[in-house]
Motif scaffolding. Sequence first.
Motif, PDB file in Angstrom:
ATOM      1  N   TYR A 231       0.827  -1.200   0.000  1.00 39.33           N
ATOM      2  CA  TYR A 231       0.000   0.000   0.000  1.00 39.33           C
ATOM      3  C   TYR A 231       0.867   1.258   0.000  1.00 39.33           C
ATOM      4  CZ  TYR A 231      -3.320   3.515   1.651  1.00 39.33           C
ATOM      5  OH  TYR A 231      -4.086   4.648   1.782  1.00 39.33           O
ATOM      6  N   LYS A 232       1.919   1.266   0.798  1.00 38.12           N
ATOM      7  CA  LYS A 232       2.817   2.424   0.849  1.00 38.12           C
ATOM      8  C   LYS A 232       3.483   2.646  -0.497  1.00 38.12           C
ATOM      9  CE  LYS A 232       4.118   2.554   5.750  1.00 38.12           C
ATOM     10  NZ  LYS A 232       5.249   2.400   6.709  1.00 38.12           N
ATOM     11  N   ARG A 233       3.887   1.541  -1.147  1.00 38.70           N
ATOM     12  CA  ARG A 233       4.543   1.661  -2.448  1.00 38.70           C
ATOM     13  C   ARG A 233       3.586   2.246  -3.470  1.00 38.70           C
ATOM     14  NH1 ARG A 233       7.133  -3.006  -2.367  1.00 38.70           N
ATOM     15  NH2 ARG A 233       5.418  -4.173  -3.317  1.00 38.70           N
ATOM     16  N   ARG A 234       2.324   1.801  -3.445  1.00 34.97           N
ATOM     17  CA  ARG A 234       1.329   2.310  -4.387  1.00 34.97           C
ATOM     18  C   ARG A 234       1.038   3.791  -4.147  1.00 34.97           C
ATOM     19  NH1 ARG A 234      -4.269   2.383  -4.151  1.00 34.97           N
ATOM     20  NH2 ARG A 234      -4.286   1.000  -2.344  1.00 34.97           N
ATOM     21  N   MET A 235       0.924   4.183  -2.870  1.00 34.80           N
ATOM     22  CA  MET A 235       0.661   5.581  -2.543  1.00 34.80           C
ATOM     23  C   MET A 235       1.831   6.468  -2.949  1.00 34.80           C
ATOM     24  SD  MET A 235      -2.362   5.588  -1.448  1.00 34.80           S
ATOM     25  CE  MET A 235      -2.448   7.289  -0.893  1.00 34.80           C
ATOM     26  N   LYS A 236       3.036   5.949  -2.783  1.00 31.95           N
ATOM     27  CA  LYS A 236       4.219   6.715  -3.167  1.00 31.95           C
ATOM     28  C   LYS A 236       4.243   6.944  -4.674  1.00 31.95           C
ATOM     29  CE  LYS A 236       9.256   6.696  -2.752  1.00 31.95           C
ATOM     30  NZ  LYS A 236      10.445   5.933  -2.264  1.00 31.95           N
ATOM     31  N   LYS A 237       3.858   5.900  -5.442  1.00 33.08           N
ATOM     32  CA  LYS A 237       3.835   6.029  -6.898  1.00 33.08           C
ATOM     33  C   LYS A 237       2.771   7.033  -7.335  1.00 33.08           C
ATOM     34  CE  LYS A 237       3.574   3.260 -11.130  1.00 33.08           C
ATOM     35  NZ  LYS A 237       2.657   4.185 -11.806  1.00 33.08           N
ATOM     36  N   GLU A 238       1.602   6.995  -6.675  1.00 35.05           N
ATOM     37  CA  GLU A 238       0.537   7.927  -7.035  1.00 35.05           C
ATOM     38  C   GLU A 238       0.949   9.372  -6.754  1.00 35.05           C
ATOM     39  OE1 GLU A 238      -2.993   6.785  -5.032  1.00 35.05           O
ATOM     40  OE2 GLU A 238      -3.295   4.949  -6.214  1.00 35.05           O
TER      41      GLU A 238
ATOM     42  N   ASP B 276       3.336  10.405  -9.470  1.00 41.17           N
ATOM     43  CA  ASP B 276       2.652  10.682 -10.738  1.00 41.17           C
ATOM     44  C   ASP B 276       1.958  12.041 -10.702  1.00 41.17           C
ATOM     45  OD1 ASP B 276       3.501   8.269 -11.656  1.00 41.17           O
ATOM     46  OD2 ASP B 276       1.613   7.201 -11.281  1.00 41.17           O
ATOM     47  N   ARG B 277       1.344  12.358  -9.562  1.00 39.18           N
ATOM     48  CA  ARG B 277       0.658  13.654  -9.453  1.00 39.18           C
ATOM     49  C   ARG B 277       1.644  14.808  -9.559  1.00 39.18           C
ATOM     50  NH1 ARG B 277      -2.631  10.952  -5.510  1.00 39.18           N
ATOM     51  NH2 ARG B 277      -1.309  11.759  -3.836  1.00 39.18           N
ATOM     52  N   ARG B 278       2.816  14.643  -8.960  1.00 42.56           N
ATOM     53  CA  ARG B 278       3.836  15.701  -9.054  1.00 42.56           C
ATOM     54  C   ARG B 278       4.325  15.862 -10.484  1.00 42.56           C
ATOM     55  NH1 ARG B 278       5.628  13.672  -3.936  1.00 42.56           N
ATOM     56  NH2 ARG B 278       7.156  12.320  -4.979  1.00 42.56           N
ATOM     57  N   SER B 279       4.476  14.736 -11.178  1.00 39.37           N
ATOM     58  CA  SER B 279       4.956  14.792 -12.565  1.00 39.37           C
ATOM     59  C   SER B 279       3.951  15.502 -13.453  1.00 39.37           C
ATOM     60  CB  SER B 279       5.199  13.372 -13.090  1.00 39.37           C
ATOM     61  OG  SER B 279       6.208  12.737 -12.346  1.00 39.37           O
TER      62      SER B 279
END
Length: 208
Positions: free
Chosen positions: A167-174, A177-180
């Motif tokens: 879950y932490k890994r998925r939240m970090k990726k999201e 992506d939002r920052r990008s």
Amino acid sequence: MNVVQEIRRINESEQRQGLGASASWHDDYKDSAYIYIGGLSYDLTEGDVICIFSQYGEIYNINLVRDKDTHKSKGYAFVQYEDQRSTVLAVDNLNGARVLGRTLRVDHVKAYRQPKQGDDELPTERVMNAAPEVVEVRSERSDDEEVMREAGIDPEDPMAAYYLKKYKRRMKKERSDRRSKRRSPSKESQVSKEPKASRRRRSRSPCA
């Protein structure tokens, strides 16, 4: 017989008799965490005294008594330990010790009187609180528990640690992506920023 030799004699006598802690003369001072230190070199500072006596426990407070006019040390101090049992160790091990050519007298203090403003003998401004600052630390475990509740993960589940990591890994990726997306402008915005003349030339037919 001076006080230093008397304390040594009593301690040696108790050791020979094999007396327990409750029968020791130290037990009379079990309600006080203060000790008296005499015979200090006049060159020693509060920090020096803390360095010497902190080997037997955490020091909570120190009052190195100084002259109210010259502010020079009078050669004695009062130290408060965080743990009362440290006073026994300090008295037994440092009473009679020689520091910078002078013999220390270390003894218990049954009723220490906190210095007051204007007290010539114990000036308030020289009292130092040597206790470490209390820092509230937020545990990583409590943070993980909050994240589990947010993600709907049961802490009792044997796979909870795996699900939490995923879950932490998925939240970090999201978040990444939002920052990008915020950093990269859309194609429409890029076109709108082009000069109007450039857009007119691009839209004009070659046969015109």
